[in-house]
Design a protein around this motif. Structure first.
Motif, PDB file in Angstrom:
ATOM      1  N   ILE A  64       0.445  -1.006  -0.151  1.00 49.38           N
ATOM      2  CA  ILE A  64      -0.284   0.115  -0.136  1.00 49.38           C
ATOM      3  C   ILE A  64       1.198   1.391   0.134  1.00 49.38           C
ATOM      4  O   ILE A  64       1.798   1.238   0.395  1.00 49.38           O
ATOM      5  CB  ILE A  64      -1.096  -0.208   1.446  1.00 49.38           C
ATOM      6  N   THR A  65       0.266   2.186  -1.121  1.00 51.74           N
ATOM      7  CA  THR A  65       0.617   3.859  -0.688  1.00 51.74           C
ATOM      8  C   THR A  65       0.159   4.494  -0.994  1.00 51.74           C
ATOM      9  O   THR A  65      -1.505   4.648  -1.091  1.00 51.74           O
ATOM     10  CB  THR A  65       2.224   3.505  -2.357  1.00 51.74           C
ATOM     11  N   ARG A  66       1.078   5.899  -1.537  1.00 52.96           N
ATOM     12  CA  ARG A  66       0.386   6.867  -1.472  1.00 52.96           C
ATOM     13  C   ARG A  66       0.686   7.810  -1.685  1.00 52.96           C
ATOM     14  O   ARG A  66       1.822   8.445  -1.259  1.00 52.96           O
ATOM     15  CB  ARG A  66      -0.587   7.309   0.191  1.00 52.96           C
ATOM     16  N   GLU A  67       0.245   9.354  -2.641  1.00 52.90           N
ATOM     17  CA  GLU A  67       0.782   9.988  -2.895  1.00 52.90           C
ATOM     18  C   GLU A  67      -0.316  10.878  -2.884  1.00 52.90           C
ATOM     19  O   GLU A  67      -1.113  11.412  -3.828  1.00 52.90           O
ATOM     20  CB  GLU A  67       0.869   9.947  -4.623  1.00 52.90           C
ATOM     21  N   ASN A  68       0.607  11.464  -1.782  1.00 51.88           N
ATOM     22  CA  ASN A  68      -1.162  13.216  -1.194  1.00 51.88           C
ATOM     23  C   ASN A  68      -0.759  14.489  -2.383  1.00 51.88           C
ATOM     24  O   ASN A  68      -2.041  14.451  -2.355  1.00 51.88           O
ATOM     25  CB  ASN A  68      -0.392  13.470   0.162  1.00 51.88           C
ATOM     26  N   ALA A  69       0.370  14.935  -2.936  1.00 53.88           N
ATOM     27  CA  ALA A  69      -0.066  15.491  -4.262  1.00 53.88           C
ATOM     28  C   ALA A  69      -0.718  15.311  -5.275  1.00 53.88           C
ATOM     29  O   ALA A  69      -1.542  16.597  -5.431  1.00 53.88           O
ATOM     30  CB  ALA A  69       1.181  15.584  -4.468  1.00 53.88           C
ATOM     31  N   LYS A  70      -1.438  13.941  -5.110  1.00 56.95           N
ATOM     32  CA  LYS A  70      -2.910  13.441  -6.268  1.00 56.95           C
ATOM     33  C   LYS A  70      -3.539  13.130  -5.250  1.00 56.95           C
ATOM     34  O   LYS A  70      -4.634  12.833  -6.387  1.00 56.95           O
ATOM     35  CB  LYS A  70      -1.666  12.323  -7.248  1.00 56.95           C
ATOM     36  N   ASN A  71      -4.110  13.091  -4.080  1.00 53.39           N
ATOM     37  CA  ASN A  71      -5.119  12.560  -2.949  1.00 53.39           C
ATOM     38  C   ASN A  71      -5.098  11.629  -4.236  1.00 53.39           C
ATOM     39  O   ASN A  71      -6.545  10.975  -4.756  1.00 53.39           O
ATOM     40  CB  ASN A  71      -6.188  13.888  -3.716  1.00 53.39           C
ATOM     41  N   THR A  72      -4.193  10.218  -3.718  1.00 55.21           N
ATOM     42  CA  THR A  72      -4.732   9.030  -4.662  1.00 55.21           C
ATOM     43  C   THR A  72      -3.560   8.050  -3.591  1.00 55.21           C
ATOM     44  O   THR A  72      -3.150   7.847  -3.135  1.00 55.21           O
ATOM     45  CB  THR A  72      -3.600   9.127  -6.396  1.00 55.21           C
ATOM     46  N   LEU A  73      -4.172   6.833  -3.277  1.00 54.04           N
ATOM     47  CA  LEU A  73      -4.290   5.728  -2.952  1.00 54.04           C
ATOM     48  C   LEU A  73      -4.022   4.450  -3.464  1.00 54.04           C
ATOM     49  O   LEU A  73      -4.486   4.677  -4.287  1.00 54.04           O
ATOM     50  CB  LEU A  73      -4.930   5.562  -1.455  1.00 54.04           C
ATOM     51  N   TYR A  74      -2.808   3.798  -3.594  1.00 47.32           N
ATOM     52  CA  TYR A  74      -2.908   2.498  -4.461  1.00 47.32           C
ATOM     53  C   TYR A  74      -2.237   1.501  -3.207  1.00 47.32           C
ATOM     54  O   TYR A  74      -2.508   1.363  -2.209  1.00 47.32           O
ATOM     55  CB  TYR A  74      -1.263   2.652  -5.479  1.00 47.32           C
ATOM     56  N   LEU A  75      -2.702   0.117  -4.260  1.00 47.14           N
ATOM     57  CA  LEU A  75      -2.348  -1.333  -4.052  1.00 47.14           C
ATOM     58  C   LEU A  75      -2.057  -1.639  -4.716  1.00 47.14           C
ATOM     59  O   LEU A  75      -2.802  -2.056  -5.684  1.00 47.14           O
ATOM     60  CB  LEU A  75      -3.796  -1.779  -3.324  1.00 47.14           C
ATOM     61  N   GLN A  76      -0.776  -2.488  -4.746  1.00 47.97           N
ATOM     62  CA  GLN A  76      -0.049  -3.083  -5.552  1.00 47.97           C
ATOM     63  C   GLN A  76      -0.229  -4.751  -5.421  1.00 47.97           C
ATOM     64  O   GLN A  76       0.428  -4.819  -4.536  1.00 47.97           O
ATOM     65  CB  GLN A  76       1.460  -2.832  -5.878  1.00 47.97           C
ATOM     66  N   MET A  77      -0.855  -5.181  -5.991  1.00 51.27           N
ATOM     67  CA  MET A  77      -0.923  -6.318  -5.435  1.00 51.27           C
ATOM     68  C   MET A  77      -0.213  -7.432  -6.748  1.00 51.27           C
ATOM     69  O   MET A  77      -0.038  -7.830  -7.620  1.00 51.27           O
ATOM     70  CB  MET A  77      -2.667  -6.664  -5.725  1.00 51.27           C
ATOM     71  N   ASN A  78       0.823  -8.549  -6.000  1.00 53.94           N
ATOM     72  CA  ASN A  78       1.548  -8.932  -7.137  1.00 53.94           C
ATOM     73  C   ASN A  78       1.013 -10.614  -6.340  1.00 53.94           C
ATOM     74  O   ASN A  78       0.803 -11.034  -5.432  1.00 53.94           O
ATOM     75  CB  ASN A  78       2.616  -8.957  -6.597  1.00 53.94           C
ATOM     76  N   SER A  79       1.389 -11.374  -6.924  1.00 49.10           N
ATOM     77  CA  SER A  79       1.490 -13.436  -6.324  1.00 49.10           C
ATOM     78  C   SER A  79       0.328 -13.027  -5.898  1.00 49.10           C
ATOM     79  O   SER A  79      -0.763 -14.266  -4.677  1.00 49.10           O
ATOM     80  CB  SER A  79       2.526 -13.572  -5.708  1.00 49.10           C
ATOM     81  N   LEU A  80      -0.915 -12.779  -6.977  1.00 52.64           N
ATOM     82  CA  LEU A  80      -1.925 -13.098  -6.468  1.00 52.64           C
ATOM     83  C   LEU A  80      -2.575 -14.378  -6.641  1.00 52.64           C
ATOM     84  O   LEU A  80      -2.686 -15.547  -7.538  1.00 52.64           O
ATOM     85  CB  LEU A  80      -3.052 -12.304  -7.334  1.00 52.64           C
ATOM     86  N   LYS A  81      -3.625 -14.771  -6.039  1.00 49.12           N
ATOM     87  CA  LYS A  81      -4.193 -16.603  -5.420  1.00 49.12           C
ATOM     88  C   LYS A  81      -5.636 -15.899  -5.647  1.00 49.12           C
ATOM     89  O   LYS A  81      -6.763 -15.106  -5.710  1.00 49.12           O
ATOM     90  CB  LYS A  81      -4.031 -16.614  -4.335  1.00 49.12           C
ATOM     91  N   THR A  82      -6.382 -17.356  -5.811  1.00 51.19           N
ATOM     92  CA  THR A  82      -7.886 -17.225  -6.260  1.00 51.19           C
ATOM     93  C   THR A  82      -8.295 -17.045  -4.484  1.00 51.19           C
ATOM     94  O   THR A  82      -9.816 -15.888  -5.068  1.00 51.19           O
ATOM     95  CB  THR A  82      -8.206 -18.751  -6.277  1.00 51.19           C
ATOM     96  N   ASP A  83      -7.961 -16.338  -3.331  1.00 46.60           N
ATOM     97  CA  ASP A  83      -8.886 -16.506  -2.401  1.00 46.60           C
ATOM     98  C   ASP A  83      -8.884 -15.224  -2.112  1.00 46.60           C
ATOM     99  O   ASP A  83      -9.136 -13.976  -1.133  1.00 46.60           O
ATOM    100  CB  ASP A  83      -8.326 -16.539  -1.343  1.00 46.60           C
ATOM    101  N   ASP A  84      -7.705 -14.061  -3.650  1.00 43.50           N
ATOM    102  CA  ASP A  84      -7.658 -12.791  -3.412  1.00 43.50           C
ATOM    103  C   ASP A  84      -9.224 -12.377  -4.413  1.00 43.50           C
ATOM    104  O   ASP A  84      -9.068 -10.870  -4.467  1.00 43.50           O
ATOM    105  CB  ASP A  84      -6.985 -11.714  -4.071  1.00 43.50           C
ATOM    106  N   THR A  85      -9.822 -12.892  -5.047  1.00 41.95           N
ATOM    107  CA  THR A  85     -11.094 -12.753  -5.445  1.00 41.95           C
ATOM    108  C   THR A  85     -12.282 -11.623  -5.094  1.00 41.95           C
ATOM    109  O   THR A  85     -12.261 -12.263  -3.652  1.00 41.95           O
ATOM    110  CB  THR A  85     -11.951 -14.281  -6.851  1.00 41.95           C
TER     111      THR A  85
END
Length: 115
Positions: free
Chosen positions: A70-91
């Motif tokens: 999880i990261t954020r860019e306050n200057a852009k009022n934006t939050l991110y979630l980078q998701m790697n190695s995704l599993k079926t349970d992440d659906t």
């Protein structure tokens, strides 16, 4: 009025990656803790990751540690979630919110992990 708009979801194979975004407006984003929560089919909301207002502090559920960032860019009022190695349970539908309960969340973005 808190307004949050999630985007970036999609269909991905197990082991794949996605990057979610959350655009915020109507409140002091740069001074607010933010979280990602999700809702799997037929289940309730569960928090996934949270980040402090400056980005210096983060916390993750055990089931995503080492895979999601999880990261954020306050200057852009934006939050991110980078998701790697995704599993079926992440659906599920992923939401951003101003706390671990997903307060103020928008319509969410669908993430489907399937082969």
């Amino acid at each position: 009025e808190v307004q949050l708009v999630e985007s970036g979801g999609g269909l991905v194979q197990p082991g794949g990656s996605l990057r979610l975004s959350c655009t915020a407006s109507g409140f002091a984003f740069g001074r607010t803790l933010m979280c990602w929560v999700r809702q799997a089919p037929g289940k309730g909301l569960e928090w996934v990751a949270c980040i402090g207002s400056s980005g210096a502090w983060t916390d993750y559920r055990d089931f995503v540690k080492g895979r999601f960032t999880i990261t954020r860019e306050n200057a852009k009022n934006t939050l991110y979630l980078q998701m790697n190695s995704l599993k079926t349970d992440d659906t599920g539908v992923y939401f951003c919110g101003t706390d671990g309960r997903g307060s103020g969340r928008g319509q969410g973005t669908q993430v489907t992990v399937s082969s």
